[in-house]
Design a protein around this motif. Structure first.
Motif, PDB file in Angstrom:
ATOM      1  N   THR A   2       1.115  11.677   1.988  1.00  0.00           N
ATOM      2  CA  THR A   2       0.652  12.700   2.914  1.00  0.00           C
ATOM      3  C   THR A   2       1.319  14.023   2.569  1.00  0.00           C
ATOM      4  O   THR A   2       2.394  14.053   1.963  1.00  0.00           O
ATOM      5  CB  THR A   2       0.975  12.355   4.382  1.00  0.00           C
ATOM      6  N   ASP A   3       0.676  15.120   2.982  1.00  0.00           N
ATOM      7  CA  ASP A   3       1.310  16.419   2.802  1.00  0.00           C
ATOM      8  C   ASP A   3       2.297  16.637   3.948  1.00  0.00           C
ATOM      9  O   ASP A   3       2.469  15.769   4.808  1.00  0.00           O
ATOM     10  CB  ASP A   3       0.270  17.544   2.695  1.00  0.00           C
ATOM     11  N   SER A  36       0.846  -1.182   0.000  1.00  0.00           N
ATOM     12  CA  SER A  36       0.000   0.000   0.000  1.00  0.00           C
ATOM     13  C   SER A  36       0.885   1.237   0.000  1.00  0.00           C
ATOM     14  O   SER A  36       1.856   1.315   0.751  1.00  0.00           O
ATOM     15  CB  SER A  36      -0.894  -0.009   1.240  1.00  0.00           C
ATOM     16  N   SER A  88       9.401   4.927   4.511  1.00  0.00           N
ATOM     17  CA  SER A  88       8.869   6.273   4.570  1.00  0.00           C
ATOM     18  C   SER A  88       9.857   7.158   3.830  1.00  0.00           C
ATOM     19  O   SER A  88      11.061   7.129   4.128  1.00  0.00           O
ATOM     20  CB  SER A  88       8.739   6.722   6.030  1.00  0.00           C
ATOM     21  N   ILE A 139       0.812   5.297   0.560  1.00  0.00           N
ATOM     22  CA  ILE A 139       0.043   6.408   1.123  1.00  0.00           C
ATOM     23  C   ILE A 139       0.858   7.678   0.936  1.00  0.00           C
ATOM     24  O   ILE A 139       2.052   7.713   1.247  1.00  0.00           O
ATOM     25  CB  ILE A 139      -0.249   6.188   2.619  1.00  0.00           C
ATOM     26  N   TYR A 142       6.085  16.227   0.072  1.00  0.00           N
ATOM     27  CA  TYR A 142       5.118  15.206   0.467  1.00  0.00           C
ATOM     28  C   TYR A 142       5.885  14.039   1.075  1.00  0.00           C
ATOM     29  O   TYR A 142       7.100  13.930   0.925  1.00  0.00           O
ATOM     30  CB  TYR A 142       4.312  14.727  -0.748  1.00  0.00           C
ATOM     31  N   GLU A 186      -4.263   7.260  -1.211  1.00  0.00           N
ATOM     32  CA  GLU A 186      -3.827   5.903  -0.876  1.00  0.00           C
ATOM     33  C   GLU A 186      -4.061   5.041  -2.093  1.00  0.00           C
ATOM     34  O   GLU A 186      -5.080   5.175  -2.771  1.00  0.00           O
ATOM     35  CB  GLU A 186      -4.592   5.362   0.321  1.00  0.00           C
ATOM     36  N   GLN A 232      -1.349  15.116   6.670  1.00  0.00           N
ATOM     37  CA  GLN A 232      -2.702  14.833   6.184  1.00  0.00           C
ATOM     38  C   GLN A 232      -2.626  13.892   4.985  1.00  0.00           C
ATOM     39  O   GLN A 232      -1.865  14.134   4.054  1.00  0.00           O
ATOM     40  CB  GLN A 232      -3.401  16.120   5.761  1.00  0.00           C
ATOM     41  N   LYS A 233      -3.429  12.828   5.018  1.00  0.00           N
ATOM     42  CA  LYS A 233      -3.433  11.869   3.918  1.00  0.00           C
ATOM     43  C   LYS A 233      -4.019  12.528   2.661  1.00  0.00           C
ATOM     44  O   LYS A 233      -5.117  13.056   2.680  1.00  0.00           O
ATOM     45  CB  LYS A 233      -4.246  10.636   4.267  1.00  0.00           C
TER      46      LYS A 233
END
Length: 117
Positions: free
Chosen positions: A67-68, A63, A110, A65, A96, A76, A72-73
């Motif tokens: 985010t900013d 998965s 990450s 994902i 991001y 996805e 905040q997501k």
């Protein structure tokens, strides 16, 4: 690394990014290599303007994902076996974070990604 993954030696994924000026000359080269246990993950190019690619050697779907910079997501997306592309063309220029997790929700990678338009 050109070693065969079946020979018991860890395989690494390496990605290269070439940035060109208006005349087609290379002005910047970036490379990244990563590995998480038996799941090697590459996220490129960085910076990006249209597509961000996730390439991996996991036998399962992962998965992705996005985010900013405030956490905040934004999006996805499920990534099948070996790779997937994420369209960044609708995102505003900025910083991001891309989080990659396995099917159990465990965080594998990450990465900070810059979107430039």
């Amino acid at each position: 690394d050109d070693r065969n993954p079946d020979d018991g030696i860890e395989t690494r994924v390496q990605a290269f990014m070439f940035k060109f000026d208006g005349n087609g000359n290379i002005v910047n080269t970036t490379s990244a290599t990563t590995g998480v246990a038996d799941k090697q993950i590459a996220i490129f190019p960085n910076p990006t303007s249209q597509l961000l690619r996730l390439a991996h050697t996991s036998s399962e779907s992962l998965s992705l994902i996005v985010t900013d910079s405030n956490g905040q997501k934004i999006a996805e997306q499920s990534c099948g076996q070996s790779s997937c592309d994420f369209d960044t063309s609708s995102l505003a220029s900025g910083i991001y974070f891309v989080l990659v997790s396995d099917s159990k929700g465990g965080l594998l990678e990450s990465r900070r990604v810059v979107v430039e338009h």
